[in-house]
Every structure is written in C-alpha cells, then in structure tokens.
Design a protein around this motif. Structure first.
Motif, short mmCIF file in Angstrom:
data_model
loop_
_atom_site.label_atom_id
_atom_site.label_comp_id
_atom_site.label_asym_id
_atom_site.label_seq_id
_atom_site.Cartn_x
_atom_site.Cartn_y
_atom_site.Cartn_z
N ASP A 55 0.86 -1.19 0.00
CA ASP A 55 0.00 0.00 0.00
C ASP A 55 0.89 1.24 0.00
O ASP A 55 1.56 1.54 0.99
CB ASP A 55 -0.90 -0.02 1.24
N ILE A 56 0.90 1.96 -1.13
CA ILE A 56 1.74 3.15 -1.28
C ILE A 56 0.89 4.40 -1.07
O ILE A 56 -0.11 4.60 -1.75
CB ILE A 56 2.39 3.22 -2.68
N CYS A 144 -2.20 3.90 -4.73
CA CYS A 144 -1.67 2.78 -5.51
C CYS A 144 -1.45 1.57 -4.63
O CYS A 144 -0.82 1.66 -3.56
CB CYS A 144 -0.34 3.19 -6.16
N ASN A 145 -1.99 0.42 -5.05
CA ASN A 145 -1.78 -0.85 -4.37
C ASN A 145 -1.12 -1.84 -5.33
O ASN A 145 -1.55 -1.98 -6.48
CB ASN A 145 -3.12 -1.44 -3.89
N ILE A 146 -0.08 -2.50 -4.84
CA ILE A 146 0.64 -3.50 -5.63
C ILE A 146 0.45 -4.85 -4.96
O ILE A 146 0.63 -4.98 -3.74
CB ILE A 146 2.14 -3.15 -5.70
N TYR A 147 0.10 -5.89 -5.75
CA TYR A 147 -0.25 -7.19 -5.18
C TYR A 147 0.85 -8.21 -5.49
O TYR A 147 1.22 -8.41 -6.65
CB TYR A 147 -1.61 -7.64 -5.73
N VAL A 148 1.38 -8.82 -4.43
CA VAL A 148 2.49 -9.76 -4.55
C VAL A 148 2.13 -11.05 -3.81
O VAL A 148 1.10 -11.15 -3.15
CB VAL A 148 3.80 -9.16 -3.99
N LYS A 177 1.90 5.73 6.66
CA LYS A 177 0.70 5.14 6.07
C LYS A 177 1.01 4.06 5.03
O LYS A 177 0.14 3.25 4.72
CB LYS A 177 -0.17 6.23 5.44
N SER A 178 2.21 4.06 4.49
CA SER A 178 2.59 3.04 3.50
C SER A 178 3.10 1.81 4.22
O SER A 178 3.88 1.91 5.16
CB SER A 178 3.69 3.59 2.56
N ASP A 179 2.65 0.64 3.77
CA ASP A 179 3.04 -0.59 4.47
C ASP A 179 2.73 -1.80 3.60
O ASP A 179 2.08 -1.69 2.56
CB ASP A 179 2.30 -0.70 5.81
N TRP A 184 -7.05 -7.95 3.62
CA TRP A 184 -8.18 -7.78 4.54
C TRP A 184 -7.80 -6.91 5.75
O TRP A 184 -8.66 -6.54 6.54
CB TRP A 184 -8.72 -9.13 5.00
N GLN A 185 -6.51 -6.61 5.90
CA GLN A 185 -6.07 -5.71 6.96
C GLN A 185 -5.87 -4.29 6.46
O GLN A 185 -5.61 -3.38 7.24
CB GLN A 185 -4.75 -6.23 7.56
N ARG A 186 -5.97 -4.08 5.15
CA ARG A 186 -5.78 -2.77 4.55
C ARG A 186 -7.07 -2.37 3.84
O ARG A 186 -8.01 -3.17 3.72
CB ARG A 186 -4.64 -2.80 3.53
N LYS A 187 -7.13 -1.14 3.38
CA LYS A 187 -8.28 -0.70 2.59
C LYS A 187 -7.79 -0.04 1.31
O LYS A 187 -6.69 0.51 1.26
CB LYS A 187 -9.17 0.25 3.38
#
Length: 341
Positions: A55-56, A144-148, A177-179, A184-187
């Motif tokens: 999560d950026i 921006c969300n990146i999925y790995v 805020k970036s992590d 399901w723990q992020r939005k």
C-alpha cells in the motif's frame, strides 16, 4: 470562471493524446473508468494468489508535484510552446491567503479541471516502471496498491518503489501510512475484502463505516428542530450517494445492521419530539399500541436511546413507517443497484 473554461478546453484537447500513454491499471479520472473497476481488478489479483498488498501512500501529492518534471513529461507529447507556457502559468499561479498572494513553486492547481489529468501524466512513469517489472497493481490517482505473493517480496517492492518515487519523480512517500500487509487488513478506495482464498468478497472497510456513522450523526445534529420529513429528505441525499459508491460489495449483512441503526436514530428523534407524556401516549395509541402499554411506555423513566430500541417503539414505528416517509433503505437500494448495468 474564465480560468476554469480555458483549463477545461485544454483538458479536452490533451486528454485523448495522453489516454494512449496511460496504463490499463490506472483507473482515476479517466473516461469509462471508475473506483469500482479498480477494486474488482484488485480482487481478481487476490484470487490469482497475490495475497499480500503493498500500500503506497504519497504525502500531500497534489501539493508536492515537481513542476519541472511534470512539464518535461507534458513536453514529450505537446510541442506547442504557447500551450506549454499556459499550463506552466496555471501551475505557478499565486494562492491568495488572507489577502496576500503567495507564488506556488510546486503542486498542481487543486479543484481545477486540469489537475486530475496532470496527476495522471506525472504518475504514468510509476505505472510504466511497475509494468516493466511485471507487477500486478491498481492505481487510482495517487492511491496505488501493488499485489504480490509474499511478505518478503512486498517489503522489497515497497523499498524499491519508494526509492523510484523519491529519486526519479521527487515525490514524498508517507512512511507512516505506506506498508505491506494482508488485503483484509488494509483498505483500497474505501473497500476491503474478507479473509478467504477463493470467491473473495468485497466489503466496506471498518474505518469507512466509523466515518459514515459519524457523518450521519452530524447530519442528524444539524437537523435539530426539523420535521421528520425534512430530516429524512436531508439524510437521503447522503445515503443514496454512499451506497451507490459501495454498490460492488458482496457482504450485505452490514447494510441490514446500518438500516436498523439509522431507523433507531430516527425513532430517538421522534421520541424526543413527543416531549410530554400525554403526547407520547397519544402518538403510540395512534400507531397501534394499546392504551395500557402506551401509558406504561410513556412513563418508564428511560431515556430516548433506550426507548428507540424498545419493543413498543419498534412496533409503533416499523420499517414500513419509514418506507412511507421515503427513507432510503440501504439494503433495498443496494439490491436495485445490482441489477443496473
């Protein structure tokens, strides 16, 4: 008004030019693209096994855009010097603060028709970088969300993308805020997901529900002294827009709970409006409660919130009562939206 007109004209001419350069994974402020499409694509990435999200969050993105870098990106496709000079003029236009004009050295003109396009132009470099690396991602403006597939990969991606943004585009990443975490723990755009490996369902993020309830309470407080019809009319404006945005969720129980919560607050308002014992007895009887029970309920000594959830007021003011007032039912409105294209 003249500035907005000219900005809109520039936008209409430049948008088709830059649309060809934009990534398929960019969904914000573009024709025929929406936040709903972004979260649905994100869900598909999760179902494909990418169960970690990077999560950026960009810190004050619209205030931190570097003008020189942005103009160089625009100049790659726009050769008209007059247009480039005009865009630069809007970027550096002064900001009035208590009568004093301060020149802007970075950032885009927020609220203007041109600002969304400019944000997509400068972040196209980020999209291209992620695509070159083969990442699965969804971007909506600066979100921006990146999925790995693993936490370790996520940490590596977070570090490298942060370096790219800060060194190449001169944008500041918000480290707090970036992590990297489970989806399901992020939005993302107000949505979250259920913890499932298959048939992953979209739901409303818990933080968004808290903020929604807070906004509704503020609306009801501002409607103090209004008739119930006027209060419902005011409330409906918020409810329709809110549930239309979250029409893509697959978890419906929360809507049933919210409907009950909303009706209870309206029952509390009505109980307060029936100030006197005689008025409460009269109203309850008119709504179908027998005289003995109405009299006992009116003098029970409990507060409005207790009475708004008690059986006598629920029987007197059922869902049908609020349907007749044309109160928007979130679950009913959601069901109708599901059948729209």
């Amino acid at each position: 008004m003249l500035d907005r007109l000219i900005q809109q004209a520039i936008h209409q001419v430049l948008s088709p030019i830059f649309e060809e350069q934009f990534s398929d994974s960019s969904y914000g402020f573009r024709p025929n693209r929406s936040a709903g499409q972004a979260v649905q694509q994100a869900r598909r990435y999760m179902e494909a096994g990418n169960r970690w999200v990077v999560d950026i969050d960009l810190e004050k993105f619209f205030d931190k855009v570097n003008h020189d870098i942005l103009m160089s990106r625009i100049a790659r496709h726009v050769k008209d010097k007059a247009v480039l000079k005009l865009i630069r003029g809007y970027l550096v236009a002064g900001i009035s603060d208590n009568g004093q004009v301060n020149m802007r050295t970075m950032g885009t003109p927020q609220g203007g028709p041109l600002s969304p396009l400019l944000s997509n132009i400068i972040l196209t470099d980020l999209d291209n970088e992620l695509e070159d690396r083969g990442h699965k991602f969804c971007r909506y403006a600066d979100d921006c969300n990146i999925y790995v597939k693993s936490e370790r990969a996520g940490q590596r991606v977070l570090q490298s993308v942060t370096t790219f943004l800060e060194n190449t585009l001169k944008l500041k990443v918000n480290q707090e805020k970036s992590d990297v975490g489970r989806p399901w723990q992020r939005k993302f755009l107000g949505y979250s997901v259920c913890n499932r490996k298959q048939n992953i369902r979209l739901r409303i993020a818990p933080a968004v529900l808290i903020r929604f309830k807070k906004d509704v309470k503020q609306t009801l407080r501002s409607a103090k002294g209004w008739s119930i019809n006027r209060t419902v009319e005011k409330l409906n404006l918020k409810l329709r827009g809110w549930i239309t945005y979250f029409r893509y969720i697959n978890v419906k129980n929360i809507l049933l709970d919210l409907d009950g919560w909303l009706r209870r607050h309206l029952r509390k308002i009505l109980w307060r409006q029936w100030k006197r014992v005689y008025t409460r007895i009269k109203r309850l009887i008119a709504l179908g409660i027998d005289e003995t029970r109405a009299a006992m309920s009116a003098v029970n000594g409990r507060g409005p919130w207790f009475n708004s959830g008690a059986s006598h007021i629920n029987q007197a003011l059922p869902k049908k009562f609020f349907d007749n007032l044309r109160l928007v039912s979130l679950i009913d409105y959601y069901q109708r939206l599901k059948y729209l294209p």
